[in-house]
Every structure is written in C-alpha cells, then in structure tokens.
Motif scaffolding. Structure first.
Motif, short mmCIF file in Angstrom:
data_model
loop_
_atom_site.label_atom_id
_atom_site.label_comp_id
_atom_site.label_asym_id
_atom_site.label_seq_id
_atom_site.Cartn_x
_atom_site.Cartn_y
_atom_site.Cartn_z
N ALA C 141 -51.30 28.83 -14.35
CA ALA C 141 -51.36 28.54 -12.93
C ALA C 141 -52.64 27.83 -12.54
O ALA C 141 -52.71 27.17 -11.52
CB ALA C 141 -51.24 29.85 -12.15
N ASN C 142 -53.68 27.94 -13.38
CA ASN C 142 -54.93 27.25 -13.10
C ASN C 142 -54.77 25.74 -13.10
O ASN C 142 -55.55 25.02 -12.52
CB ASN C 142 -55.98 27.61 -14.14
N MET C 145 -57.35 20.07 -15.33
CA MET C 145 -58.23 19.21 -14.55
C MET C 145 -58.78 18.13 -15.46
O MET C 145 -59.16 18.41 -16.58
CB MET C 145 -59.35 20.09 -14.02
N LEU C 146 -58.82 16.93 -14.95
CA LEU C 146 -59.32 15.82 -15.76
C LEU C 146 -60.69 15.41 -15.24
O LEU C 146 -60.81 14.85 -14.16
CB LEU C 146 -58.35 14.64 -15.64
N PRO C 147 -61.74 15.71 -16.00
CA PRO C 147 -63.07 15.31 -15.51
C PRO C 147 -63.22 13.79 -15.58
O PRO C 147 -62.69 13.15 -16.49
CB PRO C 147 -64.03 16.00 -16.48
N TYR C 148 -63.91 13.24 -14.60
CA TYR C 148 -64.09 11.80 -14.54
C TYR C 148 -65.14 11.37 -15.55
O TYR C 148 -66.27 11.83 -15.51
CB TYR C 148 -64.52 11.41 -13.12
N TYR C 230 -49.15 9.01 -12.67
CA TYR C 230 -49.38 9.86 -11.50
C TYR C 230 -50.49 10.88 -11.81
O TYR C 230 -51.42 11.06 -11.04
CB TYR C 230 -48.08 10.56 -11.14
N ASN C 233 -53.86 9.46 -12.05
CA ASN C 233 -54.31 9.02 -10.74
C ASN C 233 -54.83 10.19 -9.91
O ASN C 233 -55.88 10.13 -9.29
CB ASN C 233 -53.16 8.31 -10.02
N ILE C 234 -54.09 11.30 -9.94
CA ILE C 234 -54.48 12.45 -9.11
C ILE C 234 -55.50 13.33 -9.84
O ILE C 234 -56.22 14.09 -9.23
CB ILE C 234 -53.24 13.25 -8.68
N SER C 235 -55.56 13.20 -11.15
CA SER C 235 -56.52 13.87 -12.05
C SER C 235 -56.47 15.40 -12.03
O SER C 235 -57.38 16.07 -12.46
CB SER C 235 -57.96 13.38 -11.82
N TYR C 236 -55.41 15.94 -11.50
CA TYR C 236 -55.23 17.39 -11.54
C TYR C 236 -53.73 17.70 -11.52
O TYR C 236 -53.00 17.16 -10.72
CB TYR C 236 -55.90 18.04 -10.32
N GLY C 241 -47.33 22.45 -8.42
CA GLY C 241 -47.45 21.18 -7.73
C GLY C 241 -46.49 20.12 -8.23
O GLY C 241 -45.93 19.36 -7.43
#
Lengths: 410, 289, 330
Positions: C141-142, C145-148, C230, C233-236, C241
């Motif tokens: 559920a966490n 996340m894609l760090p920049y 997608y 682009n949204i990186s999470y 979701g």
C-alpha cells in the motif's frame, strides 16, 4: 474527418486558453504587495474528504486570525489569501491540480496535504516550481527522497508505534498490569503499514510477545473474523490502526463479543469527533496515540495558544483534531517566515523555513512547543503523544512532559 | 469455538450482503439493468434513516415505514427522469448511466451534508447473544432476519399479486408481455422503485452497524454483484443464498487463510461459479444472453 | 478532378494539424497546460486501446486499469531494482500484459455480455489485492516512489513536461495507427462480424472465441505501453491509485463518451473529459467539496441520455454516415 480534426484542434486550443487564463497575470511584482497567496491543497472530495475538510477549517481559521490581527506587519499589513484547491483523492488529479495552482507565480507556499499518497506525487511539482510545501502526512518516505522544498513538522509513522509501546511499558510498571501478550492489527495502507512496523519492532525489543500481527483490507464490512482471531490469541492488549469506519467496526465488534483487552489505538479513527459521537459515554477511557492533540501542555499552559482550539471549537462545533491543529500552525509558519524575511519570494521563504526555530507562537503548536527542521525537512523536535478520551474529548496523558491530564484507570 | 464462530460470522455478514443484493436482483431480473448505483441507493437510504432519526428519534427500526414511502417516491422519480430515456439503448448505456448516477449522488450528498461521519445512538449496536463460546451480534442478527423476511415477502409479491405477475411476465419477455396488455414501462418503473426501496430498507438495517457518510455504498458495491451472479442474475431467493455463501467464503478465508486475502477468496469463488455454472448456483436466472 | 482537389485539401489539413500539435509546446502558456495535454494524450491512448475490444468487439472490459498497472509496475520495479531503462522494460511490460490477458481472457471469454464484464471486475480486484498483499515485492500500500535523478531519456525523467508531451503524442499516434491497421485487418473484420451476431459469425466458420481472445490480448498489450510512461511522468504509483476499478471505468467512459468503435472517438472523449474535470475542479474545487465531481457525474448522465452513441456522432451529419456505431452488448 478533416472537419472533425479541425474541430478537435479548436477545442483543444479553446480549452487550454480557458484553463490557462488564470495563469497569465504575472509580472506585477514591483508594486507593493497587498495580498500574499498561500495554496491550500487537500482532498475535499472522494475517500479522504473528511480529513481534508478538517484541514480546510483550520487553515481558514488561521488566515482569519492573521488577517484580523493586522496581516503581515513586514509587508505593511498585507493580507493572506488562501488559494483553496481540491486535490481530490486521486493521485493523478492531485498532481495536475498542483501544477495548475503553482503556475500562479504569486504562490509563496503550500499547506498540505494530509494524505501521504497524495503528497508524494505533488512533491516533484513543488520542487520544480521551487515552492515550499508544509505537509501533515506522516509517511517515512516524504523526507527521505532528497527533496528540498518539503517540510514535515509532524511525527513520522514509525514513531507512533514506538510511543504506543513505551506507553504500555510505563503503564505496566505503574499499575502492575502484567501485560505480556499483544496484538497488532492495521489497515493495509501506507499509514497502517508504517505505524504497525514501528509498533512491532518496539514491542519485540521491549520483550512483549506479539501474538497477532495482521493487516486487514481497508474499508472492510465485517470485523468479526479479525476480532475472533485476536480473541483466540489471548492478547491482553491490542494496537489497532484504523480509519473511521473500520475503527467503529472493530470497537463495536469487540464489545459485542465481550472481549475487553486494553485498547491502544493507532490514531486517526480513534481520535476523530465521529468516534466520540458514535460511542457516546462509552468512549471515555479509550486510549490512542496522536501526532498532535489540542490540549498538550505546550498549548494548554499558554493562554494565548489555548485560545486557538477554543476558537476552533466555537467556530466548527467540534474539538480541534489531529489534522486541524498542525495545519493551523503551518499557515502561521509561512506568516512568520514572511515577517522575518519581508519577502514574498518562495525560494527565500523556503530558506527561511529551513533555518528558523518556531517557539511559543501559533506556528509552534506541535509538541513540545518548539519546531525546527533538520536537513531533510523533518521537524527534529517533535514526537507523538498518547491521549485518553475523558469527558468526551481526547486529552493528552503521556509523555508526562506533555500531559495535561492524569490517566484514569478503572 | 473458531469453527462455530466462523460459521456465525459468515452467515451474519452474508445476511447483510443478501439484503443489498436483493434490490440489485429485482432490478436486473425485470429490466436487465446492471445497476452500478445500488450502493448509492443504500447510502441514500442510510441518510434518510439518519435524518428521520434526528427529526423523530426512537428506535431506528421503527423508521422502516416512512423510509419505504420516501424511497419508493425517490425510486419512481429517478426512473422517470433518468432511467426511462435510456430504456432499450443497450447494456453499456445502463452501465454508464448508473455509474454517472453513483458519482452524482455521492457528491451531491457530500455537497449538502459534508464528508463527515454520522451515526445514530442506539444501545443495540454493541449487544450480542452469547451461545457458549459463540456470540451473535444483535444488529447483524436483525439484518439477517430482515433479509429473509424481505426475500420471502418479495417472493410472495411476485407470485401472488397482479402487479407481481405482470412484472414476471415482463421479465420473461417484455414484447410478449406488451402483447398481453401489460405495460412494460409500468413494470420497469415499479421494479426499479422496489429495487430502490430494498436499498432503503437495507439502509435502515445497516445504520446501527455502519457510519452514515457519502462513500458508505462503496463498501458493498462489488460484493453485491458477486452475490447476485452467484445466486443467478434475477433470482430473488438465489440472492439470499448467494449472500450467505459469499459471507461464509469470506469468513473462512479470513479465519483460515489470511485476513486481507478475504476479497480474493470471494472473487475466486465468483470466477469459478461464472465458469462452471454461469446461470448461477440456483439457476432460474437469465441464462446466456 | 474534384477528387484530386479534395485529396490536396485533405493533405493540407493533416499537415497543418500535425504541425500544430508538434508546435504546441512552444506556444503553451505554462507547464500545466502542457501537462493537461499529456494527460489528454495518455488517456486517449488508453481509451484507444480499450476501444479495440470494448468498442469494436463490444466486449466491455472493466479490468483495463489492471493491464495499465501491470505495465507501470513492471517498468518501475525493473528500473528501481535493476536500473533497467523503461524504454527497454516497456517490452517486458507488454509481455507481462500479454500473459495476464491470456490468463484473464481464457476463462472469461467463455462468457458473454454482462457475465464477461463482471468476470473482468473480479480479475481486477484479485490483482489489486495481490499487489497490496505481496508488500515485499510491490511495496504494498506504500506504493513505489521514483526519486528524481536528473533529466535523461533513458530514465524517462525530465525537468519540464515538454518531452513527455512528445513521447505521449508519439504513443497515441502509434496506438491510433495500430487501431487503424486493426480496423482493416481480417481480425478486425471478424470481430465486427461477431459483434453483429456471434452465432451467425460462428456458422460462417469464424472462431469467435479465438478472435475475441486475440483482440483482447492486443488491447491489453496496447494499454500496457501507456503504463510506464504515465508512471514515470507521475513518478509515484500505488495499487489503489492505478489498479482501481474507478480508473477502468474512467478509461471506458472516455471511449464511450467519444464514440466507441470509431478511430477518433477515444481521442475526442479524452479531449472533452480531461479538460472538463480540470475545469470543474478549478472553478468549483475551492467551494464546498463534491461540487466538481457531482457535475462530472451529471454530464456523464446527460451524455448517455442524449447522445448514447458518443459525441463523435455529432460529426456524422457532415458525412452522412450510417449510424451503425451504436454499442450493443449482447
């Protein structure tokens, strides 16, 4: 087909003009600033709208208080305008909402969101636009990504569990409860998982036996199986992490199954006014951890600050919640940063926030009454508190330094 | 104890599912509509109950008669204004219409009463009957009995009354029915309104158990579909047994496999039934179309 | 002679349109507008993929968000764990989607109409629950996340929205092209025959089951291409979701509002729905919660009541086209 296509083009252009018109009014910086815009981003529709509404109430109250007391002195009494936006409860929409709002270059900072799953996708947008975001979401991931423009004044998810267990240990010692077997049940969400992880690790290192460690699907319709499992395990204390509806099911089912262990709630659903309304007098005595509480010592011992939760309650008819309190102080943090720098440049304000120490002001509502950000943007000073419902409201009882009431044991 | 309690848990929540599924079934049975807004009708029913409770007070169960009247009118209006224009335009139109309706209702309710959670004061909600080690929660038992009475009543209504017979004829074949002088539009309207009333009754029975809030219908939406298919689309008694079976599957998966895999258990059973017996375990529903 | 003139005119239009689209980022007033365009392209691409089975085949699938999520998760996990560029892992995503489509489609296509739709819902729920359950692998559920890590084509991360604009434009063009090819192929022809009358088609020797399964897999593979773009682009991403029934419904809604079983309907749908939800949110989002979403639902109802065959039919008048595009589910 060509007619269709050309119409499509016209439509696109029109719609973009329509949406874009709000963003083209910039470049009037030189004139005197009379209004300072702070963006409010929280879900006002969808799943998390109830939390968002509490945040909105608090932010609006803060703006009202600031403007009524003369606005921002450093800018000759400029007023704060809250740009309220509905991120919805959908991460995609939250991201594009953030882009829309931040295309207005006058925005000096962002307050929100209170939901980790919505804050995470907004972070890169705030970073690109160089606008500081003060969030009350508690996920550990928020300040671990290396983003410079995010500030998290609230305790992190794993700290809740630690506080819960420390509290149980203190109870055991003080009242000789002899509780050894504990159960951890949590909703399968970012918030539930991170809280439960903290609880489990701390409980095991404290020599407690975790007899149940079980997640359940968020928004389930029946807690009977869950409660049956926990009851069977012989747990003497239970740490449930749940939002409103699930919390209600769990508590009511435990009561009807005549299973009465020590309940130490994991915040959220166990703290909200709806729970008090639901249980009536039965709520008194219920324990929970909280990221913030309205009568922690740093607030109740300071008459000026103690007025804030009173005003909130008078205005909205319910006590100031765990979501509302921090959000209120975030608006004040921006206010004080602007006062200090005399600037409305969002980069300058970010740098100010990173360096400032907030103490004994409405910006420092977080316990222990002092807020200071570390390099990653997290408030190094803060910690969760334990509350007990007494006379229909949650009251801070632990740690002793924050407590405003004594624990009642029956 | 675990076995006994698991069976009771399953049957009790199964009664709740059946309660919601019955309304869905009658609408599908007569009109062949898959109604994605049934959860929201339930939500409206709960708000009506809550509002009446605030105005009148007393036991929520005594509010059933006024709720029936209000929901029947609401159902008829909804049919006249929204559903009727789409009759005969195909299944997908119905699906999207009801999806739109569900989004609309959810948010209008939020617009009016906010996203807050409301509940009604009644001591019944934590009461239970103890039988040895096993406990039965009273509100769930009442809902369970309510489901059985509703299904029985509806069954009689369809079998014995003229309107009921006309509705069955329409369900069987609306063209033939209209040749026999039955007005299918009237049957549709009544079936739809009854479906809404059923959701309203479920609303009354569920209000002691669940908070009243805009998204409450979403808790049950998907499970209700599963129940309806399991019982045979359009089969009223099937819906009752479908509900009980799903309740049991859920309870057993939760007790003996893993709590958070309960939905998987439900949907696996659903798929198996779809594949092996698409007309539903109890048949009688619409077979392959 | 007139034909020739027409052709020139047509060409002029196409060139004009393509140039307009290509130049748009330069005249776009802000990153936000560009981002909305990116969303339009991506949702149009998803709806186009859905249209292959849901429109041309009238097999209404409610699990397309699942294939989309599979694409997103595959590329994210490969990138985060093994540092494999999404440009490469997009193919892995397609393969994963193909396999899953076979698993879903194999039993589901034994069913027709509503039953098929309900089976797809069940599959979507199962996959979503499993994504939540296997926390160690999927982040549960966490979410992930894609760090920049700085702009780079290989990692599909950029400072502005403009590169995403072109990437999503290309993807959309590609998917529309595939659909166009499909429309004219034997497969598309068979599928349309099955949609008209499955039993009749079978009696002509068309293997309905196989045709539907193939089209379904094609549709799933198409949408899984959109997933990685997608996601980056949204990186999470998180299971709720992007794997939720709500998203599947949104994809289908866009196609249906635009007009099913038409090449341009899904694009039209996205051009209407995406800005609509942005505009209602911008104008009404700050008032009491719920208003913007309520209007969205209302518009959906109105379209279905007044234009159930999709808004693209508005253009039929110009062309005098036969109205055979109405979606029929048998």
């Amino acid at each position: 087909m060509k007619k269709l296509l050309s119409l499509l083009i016209v439509l696109i252009m029109l719609s973009s003009l329509f949406v874009g018109c709000g963003s083209e009014q910039t470049g009037e910086e030189a004139e005197e600033v009379t209004v300072v815009k702070i963006a409010f981003m929280n879900p006002l529709s969808g799943n998390n709208a109830d939390a968002g509404q509490q945040d909105l109430n608090a932010a609006e109250l803060a703006v009202k208080h600031i403007n009524e007391s003369g606005g921002i002195a450093a800018l000759n009494g400029a007023l704060i305008e809250l740009v309220v936006t509905d991120t919805t409860s959908d991460p995609t929409q939250a991201q594009s909402v953030a882009q829309r709002v931040l295309s207005d270059e006058d925005i000096v900072g962002i307050v929100g969101t209170g939901i980790s799953g919505l804050t995470l996708p907004i972070l890169p947008i705030a970073e690109k636009n160089e606008v500081a975001m003060i969030t009350n979401s508690i996920s550990n991931d928020i300040t671990s990504q290396g983003y410079r423009y995010v500030f998290e004044p609230v305790p992190k998810g794993n700290m809740f569990g630690e506080t819960q267990v420390d509290f149980l240990k203190a109870l055991n010692e003080e009242f000789n409860l002899g509780i050894k077997k504990v159960a951890i049940v949590y909703e399968n969400s970012a918030y539930g998982v991170s809280t439960a992880e903290g609880t489990k690790a701390r409980a095991e290192s404290a020599g407690l036996e975790v007899v149940v460690n079980q997640s359940y699907p968020q928004g389930f319709t029946d807690a009977s199986s869950l409660v049956t499992t926990v009851k069977q395990s012989g747990a003497q204390a239970i740490f449930p992490v749940a939002y409103t509806t699930d919390a209600k099911l769990i508590i009511n089912t435990m009561k009807s199954m005549d299973y009465n262990p020590l309940i130490i709630g994991g915040g959220a659903g166990f703290l909200w006014p709806a729970m008090g309304e639901e249980l009536g007098d039965n709520i008194n005595g219920l324990l929970s951890v909280a990221s913030w509480n309205w009568d922690s010592k740093n607030i109740s011992s300071n008459p000026e600050l103690a007025k804030i939760p009173e005003d909130y309650e008078a205005e909205f008819g319910e006590f100031m919640t765990e979501h509302a309190g921090p959000t209120y102080s975030f608006v004040w943090m921006f206010k004080e940063a602007i006062e200090k720098t005399g600037s409305t440049d969002s980069v300058v304000i970010r740098d100010a926030l990173a360096e400032m120490t907030f103490e004994n002001t409405p910006a420092a509502l977080m316990q222990p009454g002092i807020t200071q950000f570390g390099d990653d943007g997290w408030n190094v000073k803060t910690h969760p508190v334990m509350i007990q419902w007494q006379d229909g409201k949650p009251r801070t009882i632990y740690p002793v330094s924050d407590a405003s009431s004594d624990i009642i044991v029956d | 104890m675990l076995l006994g309690q698991t069976i009771i848990n399953g049957l009790m929540i199964g009664g709740v599912y059946a309660l919601i599924a019955v309304g869905l079934t009658i609408i599908f049975g007569v009109m062949k509509i898959v109604n994605f807004a049934q959860g929201e009708f339930l939500m409206v029913g709960m708000y009506v109950t809550w509002l009446l409770y605030k105005a009148i007070g007393g036991s929520p169960y005594l509010l059933i008669p006024p709720v029936i009247v209000i929901m029947f009118i609401f159902g008829l209006l909804l049919y006249k204004i929204v559903v009727k224009p789409v009759v005969g335009k195909g299944d997908t139109a119905y699906i999207l219409l009801t999806v739109g309706l569900s989004i609309f209702l959810q948010n209008v309710v939020q617009l009016i009463w906010g996203a807050n959670y409301f509940s009604i004061e009644t001591t019944i909600k934590t009461e239970a009957i103890q039988m040895g080690d096993v406990s039965i929660q009273l509100p769930r038992l009442i809902a369970f009995i309510g489901a059985i009475i509703l299904v029985g009543g509806l069954h009689l209504f369809l079998k014995k009354t003229d309107i009921g017979k006309a509705m069955r004829a329409t369900a069987e074949n609306s063209q033939v029915a209209s040749l026999l002088g039955i007005n299918p539009s009237r049957s549709f309207a009544i079936a739809f309104a009854i479906g809404v009333v059923m959701a309203g009754m479920a609303g009354v029975l569920l209000t002691p158990m669940f908070y009243v809030y805009p998204r409450v219908g979403q808790l049950f939406g998907l499970t209700a579909f599963v129940v309806v298919v399991l019982g045979g689309l359009g089969n009223i008694t099937g819906a009752l047994f479908g509900g009980l079976i799903i309740g049991l599957v859920e309870a057993f998966t939760a007790s003996y496999v893993a709590l958070d895999l309960a939905p998987v258990g439900t949907f696996v059973v659903f798929l198996l039934v779809l594949l092996l017996k698409p007309e539903g375990i109890f048949g009688g529903g619409v077979r392959k179309t | 002679m007139t034909d020739f003139k027409e052709l020139i005119k047509k060409q002029k239009y196409s060139v004009f349109i393509v140039i307009l689209f290509l130049l748009f980022p330069l005249i776009s007033p802000s990153d936000y507008i560009t981002h909305v365009m990116v969303l339009i392209f991506l949702f149009a691409a998803m709806a186009t993929a859905w249209n292959v089975i849901g429109g041309y085949g009238a097999q209404v699938s409610w699990c397309h968000a699942t294939f989309f999520a599979i694409g997103a998760y595959t590329s994210f996990l490969l990138f985060l764990r093994f540092n494999i560029s999404p440009i490469i892992s997009i193919f892995a995503a397609m393969i994963m989607s193909f396999i899953l489509a076979m698993i879903v489609g194999y039993p589901s296509f034994r069913l027709r109409g509503v039953y098929f739709s309900l089976a797809t819902i069940a599959f979507a729920e199962i996959v979503k629950t499993l994504l939540l359950y296997f926390t160690d692998f999927t982040g549960g559920a966490n979410g992930l996340m894609l760090p920049y890590k700085g702009a780079s084509l290989m990692s599909l991360q950029f400072k502005t929205e403009i590169p995403y604009y072109y990437i999503s434009f290309v993807v959309l063009a590609l998917l529309i092209f595939v659909t166009w090819k499909f429309e004219k192929s034997k497969l598309g022809y068979f599928l349309k025959a099955i949609k008209e009358d499955e039993d009749a088609a079978e009696s002509l020797g068309i293997k309905a089951y196989k045709v539907k399964l193939t089209a379904f897999a094609l549709s799933a593979v198409m949408i899984s291409i959109v997933g990685p773009i997608y996601a980056f682009n949204i990186s999470y991403i998180d299971p709720i979701g992007i794997g939720h029934l709500d998203l599947s419904i949104k994809i289908g809604t866009i196609a249906i509002i635009g007009g099913v079983a038409t090449l341009w309907g899904p694009l039209l749908g996205a051009i209407i729905i995406i800005p609509l939800s942005e505009i209602t949110n911008a104008l009404l989002g700050s008032t009491r919660g719920g208003a913007s979403t309520a209007i969205y639902g209302l518009i959906l109802i109105l379209v279905i009541i007044f234009k159930p065959e999709g808004l693209i039919s508005l253009f039929d008048k110009f062309k005098g086209r036969k109205k055979d595009k109405k979606l029929k589910v048998r």
